[in-house]
Design a protein around this motif. Sequence first.
Motif, PDB file in Angstrom:
ATOM      1  N   ILE A   1       0.863  -1.185   0.000  1.00  6.82           N
ATOM      2  CA  ILE A   1       0.000   0.000   0.000  1.00  6.82           C
ATOM      3  C   ILE A   1       0.894   1.228   0.000  1.00  6.82           C
ATOM      4  O   ILE A   1       1.711   1.409   0.910  1.00  6.82           O
ATOM      5  CB  ILE A   1      -0.917   0.007   1.231  1.00  6.82           C
ATOM      6  N   ALA A   2       0.752   2.066  -1.016  1.00  9.50           N
ATOM      7  CA  ALA A   2       1.514   3.310  -1.120  1.00  9.50           C
ATOM      8  C   ALA A   2       0.569   4.456  -0.783  1.00  9.50           C
ATOM      9  O   ALA A   2      -0.452   4.652  -1.453  1.00  9.50           O
ATOM     10  CB  ALA A   2       2.092   3.486  -2.518  1.00  9.50           C
ATOM     11  N   ALA A   3       0.895   5.211   0.267  1.00  9.93           N
ATOM     12  CA  ALA A   3      -0.057   6.187   0.808  1.00  9.93           C
ATOM     13  C   ALA A   3       0.410   7.617   0.638  1.00  9.93           C
ATOM     14  O   ALA A   3       1.564   7.947   0.933  1.00  9.93           O
ATOM     15  CB  ALA A   3      -0.300   5.895   2.289  1.00  9.93           C
ATOM     16  N   HIS A   4      -0.502   8.452   0.160  1.00 12.81           N
ATOM     17  CA  HIS A   4      -0.347   9.912   0.194  1.00 12.81           C
ATOM     18  C   HIS A   4      -1.022  10.375   1.470  1.00 12.81           C
ATOM     19  O   HIS A   4      -2.248  10.253   1.612  1.00 12.81           O
ATOM     20  CB  HIS A   4      -1.005  10.536  -1.033  1.00 12.81           C
ATOM     21  N   CYS A   5      -0.242  10.917   2.396  1.00 14.53           N
ATOM     22  CA  CYS A   5      -0.745  11.216   3.743  1.00 14.53           C
ATOM     23  C   CYS A   5      -0.813  12.718   4.007  1.00 14.53           C
ATOM     24  O   CYS A   5       0.216  13.368   4.218  1.00 14.53           O
ATOM     25  CB  CYS A   5       0.145  10.543   4.790  1.00 14.53           C
ATOM     26  N   GLU A   6      -2.038  13.255   3.966  1.00  7.45           N
ATOM     27  CA  GLU A   6      -2.339  14.615   4.420  1.00  7.45           C
ATOM     28  C   GLU A   6      -3.741  14.584   5.008  1.00  7.45           C
ATOM     29  O   GLU A   6      -4.648  14.042   4.390  1.00  7.45           O
ATOM     30  CB  GLU A   6      -2.269  15.621   3.274  1.00  7.45           C
ATOM     31  N   ASP A   7      -3.912  15.174   6.182  1.00  6.55           N
ATOM     32  CA  ASP A   7      -5.197  15.160   6.866  1.00  6.55           C
ATOM     33  C   ASP A   7      -6.108  16.247   6.299  1.00  6.55           C
ATOM     34  O   ASP A   7      -5.825  17.444   6.435  1.00  6.55           O
ATOM     35  CB  ASP A   7      -4.974  15.362   8.373  1.00  6.55           C
ATOM     36  N   SER A   8      -7.208  15.826   5.681  1.00  2.00           N
ATOM     37  CA  SER A   8      -8.097  16.780   5.008  1.00  2.00           C
ATOM     38  C   SER A   8      -8.751  17.750   5.975  1.00  2.00           C
ATOM     39  O   SER A   8      -8.958  18.930   5.648  1.00  2.00           O
ATOM     40  CB  SER A   8      -9.190  16.027   4.238  1.00  2.00           C
ATOM     41  N   SER A   9      -9.102  17.285   7.178  1.00  2.00           N
ATOM     42  CA  SER A   9      -9.791  18.169   8.119  1.00  2.00           C
ATOM     43  C   SER A   9      -8.893  19.316   8.556  1.00  2.00           C
ATOM     44  O   SER A   9      -9.349  20.462   8.690  1.00  2.00           O
ATOM     45  CB  SER A   9     -10.275  17.379   9.336  1.00  2.00           C
ATOM     46  N   ILE A  10      -7.608  19.036   8.747  1.00  2.00           N
ATOM     47  CA  ILE A  10      -6.656  20.085   9.122  1.00  2.00           C
ATOM     48  C   ILE A  10      -6.454  21.056   7.959  1.00  2.00           C
ATOM     49  O   ILE A  10      -6.446  22.279   8.142  1.00  2.00           O
ATOM     50  CB  ILE A  10      -5.315  19.464   9.566  1.00  2.00           C
ATOM     51  N   ILE A  11      -6.319  20.522   6.762  1.00  2.00           N
ATOM     52  CA  ILE A  11      -6.136  21.367   5.580  1.00  2.00           C
ATOM     53  C   ILE A  11      -7.348  22.285   5.396  1.00  2.00           C
ATOM     54  O   ILE A  11      -7.204  23.492   5.150  1.00  2.00           O
ATOM     55  CB  ILE A  11      -5.897  20.496   4.329  1.00  2.00           C
ATOM     56  N   ASN A  12      -8.534  21.715   5.504  1.00  2.00           N
ATOM     57  CA  ASN A  12      -9.750  22.507   5.299  1.00  2.00           C
ATOM     58  C   ASN A  12      -9.890  23.600   6.361  1.00  2.00           C
ATOM     59  O   ASN A  12     -10.311  24.724   6.055  1.00  2.00           O
ATOM     60  CB  ASN A  12     -10.974  21.603   5.304  1.00  2.00           C
ATOM     61  N   ALA A  13      -9.523  23.296   7.593  1.00  2.00           N
ATOM     62  CA  ALA A  13      -9.592  24.306   8.656  1.00  2.00           C
ATOM     63  C   ALA A  13      -8.580  25.417   8.404  1.00  2.00           C
ATOM     64  O   ALA A  13      -8.885  26.609   8.591  1.00  2.00           O
ATOM     65  CB  ALA A  13      -9.343  23.646  10.010  1.00  2.00           C
ATOM     66  N   ASN A  14      -7.382  25.049   7.986  1.00  2.00           N
ATOM     67  CA  ASN A  14      -6.364  26.059   7.677  1.00  2.00           C
ATOM     68  C   ASN A  14      -6.795  26.947   6.519  1.00  2.00           C
ATOM     69  O   ASN A  14      -6.619  28.175   6.549  1.00  2.00           O
ATOM     70  CB  ASN A  14      -5.037  25.392   7.338  1.00  2.00           C
ATOM     71  N   LEU A  15      -7.374  26.328   5.505  1.00  3.43           N
ATOM     72  CA  LEU A  15      -7.822  27.095   4.343  1.00  3.43           C
ATOM     73  C   LEU A  15      -8.934  28.072   4.741  1.00  3.43           C
ATOM     74  O   LEU A  15      -8.921  29.240   4.320  1.00  3.43           O
ATOM     75  CB  LEU A  15      -8.310  26.143   3.248  1.00  3.43           C
ATOM     76  N   ALA A  16      -9.866  27.607   5.548  1.00  5.13           N
ATOM     77  CA  ALA A  16     -10.954  28.485   5.995  1.00  5.13           C
ATOM     78  C   ALA A  16     -10.406  29.666   6.789  1.00  5.13           C
ATOM     79  O   ALA A  16     -10.884  30.812   6.644  1.00  5.13           O
ATOM     80  CB  ALA A  16     -11.949  27.689   6.837  1.00  5.13           C
TER      81      ALA A  16
END
Length: 448
Positions: free
Chosen positions: A177-192
């Motif tokens: 399993i090759a994983a791209h790891c970024e937490d969407s909830s953190i990204i979305n909060a930062n963007l907001a």
Amino acid sequence: MGRILIKNARIVNEKSVFVGSLLICGDTIVDIIPKGKSLPPTVDYTVDARYMYLFPGIIDDHVHFREPGLTHKATMASESAAAAADGITTIFDMPNTIPPTTSINHLQDKYDIAAENCLVNHSFYFGATGNNLHLIENLDPGSVCGVKVFMGSSTGDMLLDDKELLIRLFKTSPVPIAAHCEDSSIINANLAKYKTLLQGEEPDITCHPLIRSAEACYRSSALAIELAHQTDARLHILHVSTAKELELFQDSPPDDKLITAEVSPAHLMFHQDYYKTLGSRIKCNPAIKSKDDREALRNSLKSNKIDVVGTDHAPHLLNEKIGGSISAASGMPILPYSLPSLLELHSLGYISLTEIVQKMCHNPAIIFNIEKRGFIRKGYKADLVLVQEKEEVKTVSSSDITNLCGWTPFEGMKFKWSVQQTWVNGNRIYNDGEISKKHKGEKITFVR
């Protein structure tokens, strides 16, 4: 070409450097001859590799060759030529094409395209979604390099952040399993937060590493590793970009662990100060981060915390790179500057030649269980690259750019090292700037 002798090379292989010669018959290495031993009396062709280093062919576990569906950016033919110029003899291509590689038919379509057009050896990741886990469970482990899972940043419907589905994937996948790891909830909060500060305006490109933050990467990588420990999954975390993530990995060889890590040349060569001059040209996911993060990644090359250097080569047209943290396309063309970049880091003392070969040749072969490639050994495929350090420093200029998208973030960089020749299955497909399209690469097989 029959029997080929590459003589007088400085052979870099399996933690040693020695002067010697290599005898190739057809597509196979048949003899490794140390200096002072007798050379074969008759061969069909001889290459004098004096003053050059001979590596096993580079195995790039992470490319986006864009075909099918995105061929205005790149094609199998154009990008495999760039790979050959970089000393790369094997590529594993990602599933975010159009259509995405999330069905068996679409996987076979890519193999058919590659058979006709790809100059280097190849395999393709199968993309995980919430609806195709039953297909993943039945993949042939001998013919598929791995499953790609987007645990945050995603393309199309390939975001998979449901924990129960992830556990099922980790328990049942018959391939790594090759994983791209970024937490969407953190990204979305930062963007907001940044949109609020800017009253709805798009954050400029310097905000990209703050939105796609180090914490977003760490949190997602930690979750993936937790799930892998729970399920005994074979996990390979892609493009590690932060110092903090390095705390998560074991400092031990890849054959002693189930969880391994990759770093890209982009995160080794650039840091966030480069946004001031290169802007969105260096926008990628995960983002280019701080100078301290880059230094930590560079220093990790001498350890076993980072197992693989993979390019994440992801070409876009320049007009697709216009914009800020939201609108500019993410990804950059890396080929053909990954091996020269690592060789420059060698000159700076960050990594030895044997460690380059370990992380770009041996370890990918070990991690993915590639059959008879990645090492200079008798009976192995003759996938090879000759490199040379020259007295004259070469500055990358616009006239050097031959890729289909027509640009590179490496323009203006200086390199003393260069790839001289690349051999794929005993065929020389790159020779000092010239590409031969006579032969095509092979579909990679795995021993699992």
